[in-house]
Scaffold this motif. Sequence first.
Motif: not given
Length: 710
Positions: A300-316
């Motif tokens: 249920e966590f809501v946030g904006r999608e960004v690309v992680s500087e560590i993993t390179g994956e999309v996260e909230l």
Amino acid sequence: RLSHVVQQSRLQNNHMDAASTDVLLALTAPEPVVRYVEQRVRSAGLRVARVPATATVLRVSAPSATLEREAEHLELEKRLRPEARSCASERHWPMREFVLAQRADFAGAGEGGFFTPSERVFLVTALLEAVPVDNASFSAALAAGAVREVPPRHLSSLLRALASVGLLGEVSAAHCAGRLEGWRRSVGLLREWAWLRSSEPLALDAIRDYWGERTGFLFAWQAFYVQALAPPAALGLCIWWRRPKGTSVDDDSAVPVFSLFSVVWAIFFVQLWRRKQAALAFRWGIHDAHTAQAEVRRPEFVGREVVSEITGEVELVEGRGSRALRYAASLCVSLACLIVPLAYMFVSLNLQGYISPAARHVLGVRVYHEALSAFAAPGAVFDPEAWTGMLPAVLHAAVIFLLNKAYRHVAEALTDLENHRTQEAHDNSLIVKRFLFEAFDCYIALFYIAFELRDVDRLRVELVSLFSTDAFRRVFTEAVLPLLMQRLSRRRHAAASAAAKKEDGGAGGGGTDGGSGDLELDEHEDFDDYLEMVIQFGYITLFASAFPLASALALACNGVELYSDLFKVSYLCRRPRRPRVSGIGTWLGLLYVLVVASIFTNAVLIAFASDQLAPLLPQLFDARQRQVGQWPSGIVLLLVAVEHGLLLLLLATEVTLPRPPRWVRLTLARREHEALLAKRRLLLEAPVVATPLGDVIEATPVGGGGGSKR
């Protein structure tokens, strides 16, 4: 971890009966999506079959090989065979993290009961939550089922993708053999008077093996609490028995001794439970389980999608400003909710005649109400000398229960508004909110009578009413009422089944539903069990000098409720599917807060709000100073000395009573030492390799050649 699925496990998926069901997956999806889910779950090495007579409820299980691989991945600890205990730590405590290559070293490996029912649910749930979703094929299935919603691209789990489009009903653990084992063994221990001979009067291992660690810790804490109540209950009964006629609790010289004893008891109770909790966590192989659960993100966590500087994956992620606004709104609503119990407290106290016209204003509002106070006049409806004088206090207890029940929904909504990232943070915030509201609701009237009115006799009447009403209400609502409702439901279900069988001409109705009936059972909510016990602990410790019999009453009611709760869980509730935990969590911190608060409340009650010290130390009391509101310096110094002494005792127990018992610390130290020796041995056995540039490096061997994974 899903790439190792072999053909044998896929063949085993073709046959599955209800007895082998571990998890029930209820969907609210059209047929194309259900078929897609079945295909993805099977590709993960799990068994899946539809519950008979249903189209969207799936039975999920796993073959032994799949469970063993997942157990190795999750570092699940299992018991060793006697001949495989090669290290000193293993001979002292025969447990080791499961390693598939060393499966012959583990007791019962390869047999049907190698994993306990709770471990099977834990492993199958972990596998099910790790089933990946293929966005292209999932979108095609959604389109075929006329579903317009599209899952967010950052979701990689099938279950989370289903939840995001509203197609996941619920995931529940299915009941299986061993459901009543914990109840039967605990009743057997009760008949053998295990309360007097054992530190564990319940079959905690059997409860944990079937219901999981979280339920196991709940009953372990309840049993420990009930046993620990015996000393203050016995002392309180003795004080009540020896009290001379005509002596009230306000001037009983033995009550200060009981109050001091209760605070010391509370200190040792919390510290000894911490040791017991650490020992159970180590015994059940979960002493570090909280570290794994702390990083699980809530769907249920809501946030904006960004690309992680560590993993390179999309996260909230969520901005700090948005989080601050959510927390501020939650705080304002919570404070506003406190106005209702505060207002009704003054209504109740006026109805009991406790507030006089000379009472001070609270927050600029006059608390005395002439019309309400008239009901407590001599000969009126709530005359304190008549039996009806207890009705306002009983009514107050009923209103507290209703307000707490209403605030439960408010607290859940506010916690969802705060948008916590992890489930652990969400649960802790909910616990703190509900405890603070219910503690305020239950204790505010007692604090007002004790420290504003300074009337211990009235405090005792109010405390007896609130405490007794709440204790008997819990026994009725949590034991008697659910049993009656369940029996009524069974009769209706039997009548409906008989009618359906008659309509079918006797052709069906004799078998089981394959597990879908488990979804109709009530969920076991341990939140309220903890909350009610912690609130009761506050009644006993915060106002020990006002009601010495509270411990005895709590011992009797909690003893009944302990077994009624176990009966309710065993017979009437759905099997919980919960993460593994290493203790009772935030509730332990709340107990610690109540212990610290009880030091101050009891000291002030004895010294300033009553005459309990006057018979013991008459030289410190001056009636003339008391009449003008002045307190002798000797009383003040005594209060400070007692308060500082108890705080020092609390700090001393923190230092001298380490949380893990000695045998746990010794086993962990041996494991660490053996791991260090194994690492040195690997380094010494590593071959020396010369690089083309002339550098000399050591090649660490793969696998290590050691017997233990550690």
